[in-house]
Motif scaffolding. Sequence first.
Motif, PDB file in Angstrom:
ATOM      1  N   HIS A 116       0.976  -1.078  -0.080  1.00 16.33           N
ATOM      2  CA  HIS A 116      -0.027   0.040  -0.011  1.00 16.33           C
ATOM      3  C   HIS A 116       0.820   1.102   0.040  1.00 16.33           C
ATOM      4  O   HIS A 116       2.202   1.107   0.403  1.00 16.33           O
ATOM      5  CB  HIS A 116      -0.882   0.010   1.253  1.00 16.33           C
ATOM      6  CG  HIS A 116      -0.143   0.180   2.538  1.00 16.33           C
ATOM      7  ND1 HIS A 116       0.538  -0.876   3.262  1.00 16.33           N
ATOM      8  CD2 HIS A 116       0.084   1.466   3.237  1.00 16.33           C
ATOM      9  CE1 HIS A 116       1.172  -0.188   4.082  1.00 16.33           C
ATOM     10  NE2 HIS A 116       0.877   1.008   3.972  1.00 16.33           N
ATOM     11  N   ASP A 118       0.682   5.124   1.790  1.00 13.20           N
ATOM     12  CA  ASP A 118      -0.245   6.051   2.569  1.00 13.20           C
ATOM     13  C   ASP A 118      -0.495   7.425   1.962  1.00 13.20           C
ATOM     14  O   ASP A 118       0.175   8.448   2.310  1.00 13.20           O
ATOM     15  CB  ASP A 118       0.730   6.041   4.332  1.00 13.20           C
ATOM     16  CG  ASP A 118       0.829   4.751   4.713  1.00 13.20           C
ATOM     17  OD1 ASP A 118      -0.083   4.131   5.228  1.00 13.20           O
ATOM     18  OD2 ASP A 118       2.076   4.382   4.880  1.00 13.20           O
ATOM     19  N   HIS A 173       4.908   0.365  -0.042  1.00 14.26           N
ATOM     20  CA  HIS A 173       5.518  -0.407   0.815  1.00 14.26           C
ATOM     21  C   HIS A 173       4.622  -1.831   1.408  1.00 14.26           C
ATOM     22  O   HIS A 173       3.477  -1.518   1.452  1.00 14.26           O
ATOM     23  CB  HIS A 173       5.991   0.252   1.962  1.00 14.26           C
ATOM     24  CG  HIS A 173       5.255   1.032   2.752  1.00 14.26           C
ATOM     25  ND1 HIS A 173       4.769   2.518   2.368  1.00 14.26           N
ATOM     26  CD2 HIS A 173       4.364   1.013   3.769  1.00 14.26           C
ATOM     27  CE1 HIS A 173       3.930   3.022   3.134  1.00 14.26           C
ATOM     28  NE2 HIS A 173       3.639   2.177   3.897  1.00 14.26           N
ATOM     29  N   ARG A 191       1.555  10.155  12.002  1.00 19.18           N
ATOM     30  CA  ARG A 191       0.914  10.974  10.957  1.00 19.18           C
ATOM     31  C   ARG A 191       0.547  12.467  11.173  1.00 19.18           C
ATOM     32  O   ARG A 191       0.154  12.699  12.442  1.00 19.18           O
ATOM     33  CB  ARG A 191      -0.257  10.086  10.139  1.00 19.18           C
ATOM     34  CG  ARG A 191       0.219   8.745   9.779  1.00 19.18           C
ATOM     35  CD  ARG A 191      -0.809   7.606  10.069  1.00 19.18           C
ATOM     36  NE  ARG A 191      -0.247   6.414   9.907  1.00 19.18           N
ATOM     37  CZ  ARG A 191      -0.299   5.754   8.726  1.00 19.18           C
ATOM     38  NH1 ARG A 191      -1.046   6.123   7.508  1.00 19.18           N
ATOM     39  NH2 ARG A 191       0.131   4.457   8.637  1.00 19.18           N
TER      40      ARG A 191
HETATM   41 FE   LIG Z   1       2.247   2.178   5.337  1.00 15.00          FE
END
Ligand SMILES: [Fe+2]
Length: 194
Positions: A116, A118, A173, A191
């Motif tokens: 995926h 982010d 990743h 995040r």
């Molecule tokens: Fe991730």
Amino acid sequence: MMNIETPNLPDAEILYFPDFFSETEADLYSERILKDTAWRQDKIKIFGKEMLQPRLTALFAENTKSYTYSGLTMHPEAFPEVLLEIKQAVEKVSEVRFTACLLNLYRNGRDSMGWHADDEKELGRNPEIASVSFGAERIFHLKHKKKNARFKLKLENGSLLIMKGSTQHFWKHQLPKTKMEIGHRINLTFRKID
Ligand SMILES: [Fe+2]
Ligand SMILES: O=C(O)CCC(=O)C(=O)O
């Protein structure tokens, strides 16, 4: 001086600090987080089939905004003291102040996270993501979305990995399963969620 590695990958900005925390610090943090966290195992849909996520998770944030990824909406809890302490240490080397932290617990080598990026829109353009690892070493894989480029990185106990710039735009990743008999690993990804 803190050790730092900067793999030279096209269209990516990655910093790796192998011993960001000492082994003693890492073991203490790991134990505290493992036992104080209300770990959950959510259901996800893969190709229309309901399955349990192959890991446990928990979400913490400064605000109560929900966060949706892979079709799963999570509602955060307030940051506990231990995560604020780690966040503060991480923010000494990051360029941003983080508002949320997703925790992943990989119970053994059979737990994993699939390919995926982010790149959810709440993370904004060119998000900076800071990923702290405690416990068993696991191999982190990166692959370019368009070019024929791949990279592998061993994520060590107490290490910090920062991905920023266009990394999420151009790269995916994953954290694959391993057949090795290993113990658990805790991963914290800080995040900034708007
Ligand atoms: Fe991730
Ligand atoms: O466990 C890891 O190192 C990867 C975690 C990750 O990619 C994520 O939470 O988005």
